[in-house]
Motif scaffolding. Structure first.
Motif, short mmCIF file in Angstrom:
data_model
loop_
_atom_site.label_atom_id
_atom_site.label_comp_id
_atom_site.label_asym_id
_atom_site.label_seq_id
_atom_site.Cartn_x
_atom_site.Cartn_y
_atom_site.Cartn_z
N UNK A 112 -1.94 8.28 -3.96
CA UNK A 112 -1.40 8.26 -2.59
C UNK A 112 -2.46 7.81 -1.57
N UNK A 113 -3.42 7.04 -2.01
CA UNK A 113 -4.54 6.67 -1.15
C UNK A 113 -4.16 6.01 0.16
N UNK A 114 -3.01 5.32 0.22
CA UNK A 114 -2.60 4.63 1.44
C UNK A 114 -1.70 5.50 2.32
N UNK A 115 -1.44 6.72 1.90
CA UNK A 115 -0.56 7.60 2.65
C UNK A 115 -1.32 8.53 3.59
N UNK A 116 -0.63 9.58 4.06
CA UNK A 116 -1.23 10.49 5.03
C UNK A 116 -2.05 11.60 4.37
N UNK A 117 -1.73 11.96 3.14
CA UNK A 117 -2.50 13.01 2.48
C UNK A 117 -3.89 12.50 2.15
N UNK A 118 -4.92 13.33 2.29
CA UNK A 118 -6.28 12.86 2.02
C UNK A 118 -6.54 12.63 0.54
N UNK A 119 -7.33 11.62 0.24
CA UNK A 119 -7.70 11.31 -1.14
C UNK A 119 -8.97 12.09 -1.49
N UNK A 120 -8.83 13.39 -1.56
CA UNK A 120 -9.97 14.24 -1.89
C UNK A 120 -9.48 15.47 -2.66
N UNK A 121 -10.40 16.36 -2.98
CA UNK A 121 -10.05 17.51 -3.81
C UNK A 121 -9.03 18.41 -3.12
N UNK A 122 -9.12 18.53 -1.80
CA UNK A 122 -8.13 19.34 -1.07
C UNK A 122 -6.73 18.75 -1.25
N UNK A 123 -6.61 17.42 -1.12
CA UNK A 123 -5.32 16.79 -1.32
C UNK A 123 -4.79 16.96 -2.73
N UNK A 161 5.33 16.95 0.63
CA UNK A 161 6.10 15.87 0.03
C UNK A 161 6.23 14.70 1.00
N UNK A 162 6.52 14.99 2.25
CA UNK A 162 6.65 13.92 3.24
C UNK A 162 5.32 13.19 3.44
N UNK A 163 4.22 13.94 3.47
CA UNK A 163 2.92 13.34 3.73
C UNK A 163 2.34 12.61 2.52
N UNK A 168 3.95 5.88 3.26
CA UNK A 168 3.54 4.62 2.64
C UNK A 168 3.62 3.48 3.65
N UNK A 169 2.70 2.50 3.56
CA UNK A 169 2.79 1.32 4.41
C UNK A 169 3.74 0.25 3.88
N UNK A 170 4.38 0.52 2.74
CA UNK A 170 5.35 -0.44 2.20
C UNK A 170 6.56 -0.49 3.14
#
Length: 253
Positions: A112-123, A161-163, A168-170
């Motif tokens: 989900x790297x392009x979404x709102x959730x962070x791409x880290x351990x918390x996400x 779920x929404x985030x 998505x930027x699609x």
């Protein structure tokens, strides 16, 4: 982010929900029992799916920032119940250990790297909480003994779920629309769909009426967005076709 839990609370929830998952599996008469909403899966398949997922995300978090994810472990889980539950418990502990050692801010690969959730351990921790939460529901349903979800966790699950999945930027391939989700516990979310993609949007007093809305308990809304409840589950108002389009949409980045 509208409903985010602290990292320590997420790790505790992974452990608690995994214990509930194991209890549901142990209570089911047969590992060959079919799993509703997971076509073709038996309960054994569900345990292997979730356990393999815990191990995979443990490896992803441990690897840190990366362009690609490590390969999933292709090994089969044991088929005897006691050994299977021990394997799953070990899978869960591998994930928790990796998350503890990483800390919430460690970046890592995510789908989900392009979404709102962070791409880290918390996400990752937050995503795994709700993956286990919903699959615990699946296991309980297979066992014929569904237990209520904690309302606060279900509330965060709708937001997550929404985030993550609806972020998505699609470009949205249909007419621009907005979708309102309202939980009877008093929380609400808005999802905007247009040429820029799909994005959770702030709710304002002067916002125009949404194209469609779904109202229910947080648990009902969570099960709805995860595909466990149909359009006959929550109360649907407005243009039902928008929900049908959203359910059928599979954006490819």
């Amino acid at each position: 982010m509208t409903d985010s839990l602290e990292y320590g609370a997420l790790l505790q929830l992974i452990d608690e929900r995994s214990a509930a998952f194991g209890s549901a599996v142990a209570a089911t008469p047969s590992l060959g029992a079919p799993v509703p909403f997971c076509p073709g899966w038996t309960l054994f398949d569900l345990v292997q799916h979730l356990g393999t997922g815990q191990r995979w995300w443990a490896a992803i978090v441990a690897a840190g920032p990366a362009e690609t994810a490590p390969a999933k472990d292709a090994a089969q889980a044991p088929r005897e119940l006691k050994a299977l539950l021990a394997w799953y418990a070990e899978s869960n502990e591998l994930l928790l250990r990796a998350l503890r050692e990483a800390g919430p801010e460690r970046e890592c690969w995510t789908w989900w790297g392009a979404g709102m959730s962070p791409a880290n351990a918390w996400g990752v921790a937050r995503r795994r909480v709700h993956e286990v939460l919903v699959h615990t529901y699946d296991a309980q349903l297979a066992a014929g003994a569904v237990q209520p979800m904690p309302a606060d966790v279900a509330i965060d699950g709708v937001a997550e779920f929404l985030e993550t999945c609806n972020s998505t930027p699609v470009p949205w391939p249909h007419e621009p629309a907005t979708v309102h989700y309202h939980a009877t516990e008093g929380r609400s979310w808005l999802l905007a769909l247009d040429g820029t993609g799909a994005w959770p949007a702030p709710l304002t007093d002067d916002a125009a009426l949404p194209s469609a809305s779904a109202t229910g308990t947080a648990e009902q809304l969570l099960l709805f967005v995860w595909g466990r409840l149909t359009l006959s589950g929550p109360k649907i108002e407005g243009d039902q076709q928008v929900f049908e389009q959203l359910i059928a949409w599979e954006p490819e980045e």
